[in-house]
Motif scaffolding. Sequence first.
Motif, PDB file in Angstrom:
ATOM      1  N   PHE A  67      40.073  47.970  56.865  1.00  0.00           N
ATOM      2  CA  PHE A  67      40.986  47.410  55.817  1.00  0.00           C
ATOM      3  C   PHE A  67      41.259  45.958  55.745  1.00  0.00           C
ATOM      4  O   PHE A  67      41.182  45.266  54.667  1.00  0.00           O
ATOM      5  N   LEU A  68      41.221  45.440  56.967  1.00  0.00           N
ATOM      6  CA  LEU A  68      41.432  43.791  56.832  1.00  0.00           C
ATOM      7  C   LEU A  68      40.215  43.077  56.333  1.00  0.00           C
ATOM      8  O   LEU A  68      40.083  41.883  55.858  1.00  0.00           O
TER       9      LEU A  68
ATOM     10  N   TRP B 139      38.991  43.852  53.594  1.00  0.00           N
ATOM     11  CA  TRP B 139      39.032  43.714  52.260  1.00  0.00           C
ATOM     12  C   TRP B 139      40.427  43.315  51.887  1.00  0.00           C
ATOM     13  O   TRP B 139      41.013  43.748  50.859  1.00  0.00           O
ATOM     14  N   GLN B 140      41.099  42.722  52.795  1.00  0.00           N
ATOM     15  CA  GLN B 140      42.701  42.338  52.603  1.00  0.00           C
ATOM     16  C   GLN B 140      42.909  41.455  51.461  1.00  0.00           C
ATOM     17  O   GLN B 140      43.827  41.479  50.638  1.00  0.00           O
ATOM     18  N   ASP B 141      41.770  40.483  50.897  1.00  0.00           N
ATOM     19  CA  ASP B 141      42.137  39.938  49.750  1.00  0.00           C
ATOM     20  C   ASP B 141      42.212  40.623  48.454  1.00  0.00           C
ATOM     21  O   ASP B 141      42.338  40.199  47.296  1.00  0.00           O
TER      22      ASP B 141
ATOM     23  N   TYR C 154      44.432  45.091  50.617  1.00  0.00           N
ATOM     24  CA  TYR C 154      44.640  46.035  51.746  1.00  0.00           C
ATOM     25  C   TYR C 154      45.077  45.449  52.892  1.00  0.00           C
ATOM     26  O   TYR C 154      45.080  46.240  54.067  1.00  0.00           O
ATOM     27  N   PHE C 155      45.598  44.403  52.840  1.00  0.00           N
ATOM     28  CA  PHE C 155      46.209  43.730  54.170  1.00  0.00           C
ATOM     29  C   PHE C 155      47.270  44.606  54.786  1.00  0.00           C
ATOM     30  O   PHE C 155      47.213  44.923  56.066  1.00  0.00           O
TER      31      PHE C 155
ATOM     32  N   HIS D 124      47.656  47.943  54.313  1.00  0.00           N
ATOM     33  CA  HIS D 124      46.859  49.031  55.055  1.00  0.00           C
ATOM     34  C   HIS D 124      46.593  48.789  56.667  1.00  0.00           C
ATOM     35  O   HIS D 124      46.755  49.717  57.465  1.00  0.00           O
ATOM     36  N   GLY D 125      45.934  47.754  56.543  1.00  0.00           N
ATOM     37  CA  GLY D 125      45.444  47.229  58.054  1.00  0.00           C
ATOM     38  C   GLY D 125      46.526  47.060  58.859  1.00  0.00           C
ATOM     39  O   GLY D 125      46.579  47.363  60.301  1.00  0.00           O
ATOM     40  N   LEU D 126      47.703  46.411  58.277  1.00  0.00           N
ATOM     41  CA  LEU D 126      48.957  46.110  59.353  1.00  0.00           C
ATOM     42  C   LEU D 126      49.506  47.524  59.887  1.00  0.00           C
ATOM     43  O   LEU D 126      49.790  47.702  61.054  1.00  0.00           O
TER      44      LEU D 126
ATOM     45  N   LYS E 241      47.687  33.137  57.980  1.00  0.00           N
ATOM     46  CA  LYS E 241      48.041  33.752  56.736  1.00  0.00           C
ATOM     47  C   LYS E 241      49.237  33.380  56.002  1.00  0.00           C
ATOM     48  O   LYS E 241      49.380  33.274  54.737  1.00  0.00           O
TER      49      LYS E 241
END
Length: 240
Positions: A84-85, A87-89, A92-93, A95-97, A197
């Motif tokens: 997920f991270l 694709w954070q931009d 999806y940030f 989601h990763g968190l 970030k």
Amino acid sequence: MVSPVTVVKSEGPKLVPFFKATCVYFVLWLPSSSPSWVSTLIKCLPIFCLWLFLLAHGLGFLLAHPSATRIFVGLVFSAVGDAFLIWQDQGYFVHGLLMFAVTHMFYASAFGMRPLALRTGLVMAVLSGLCYALLYPCLSGAFTYLVGVYVALIGFMGWRAMAGLRLAGADWRWTELAAGSGALLFIISDLTIALNKFCFPVPYSRALIMSTYYAAQMLVALSAVESREPVEHYRLSKAN
């Protein structure tokens, strides 16, 4: 007490794929500005190798030791979070968190609540509060709450990882040192992510984040080898 030489001889060969995969990541150093499934695979590959590291001890070992199983499940969520991270931009940030928040819950559960070590818990609570105070002015919207919850969870995980740490004496175990060191490196990695970030650009942030992250995950995986459940339970299960 198991000697460090014995540990290296027994566990070192099983970690060779992890070290190779980590070297591949740093050698290729694919640009984070252009996410792809290839870059996702390369980033997750070291974590996949840690799955194999635990599985190399036998499926029976994992089934007989709940703490080792929880660390394995935590590594699975970590790999999803890594993906997920990448694709954070693209949005999806969060989601990763959330995936890494679940990871820390599994790790904390694996480390257990004994000994309680309230002093260690108080120190971790103060450090977590200071970290959140540092980040708070830079946060806005939902991140004000999400980051706060995440800091609490990783702080709790760090407390449980360090609670059983003894650096000397007959009760010293290298796996507890691995757990405590891994938790500390995980906190450093995630704090660097948050500062970079939300607050200000951190020099060489990606190298710092990924080097501490991979080292943290390796140490946490190593801590599962000498499981916190009595070894006799596993021997009896194999005998049956």
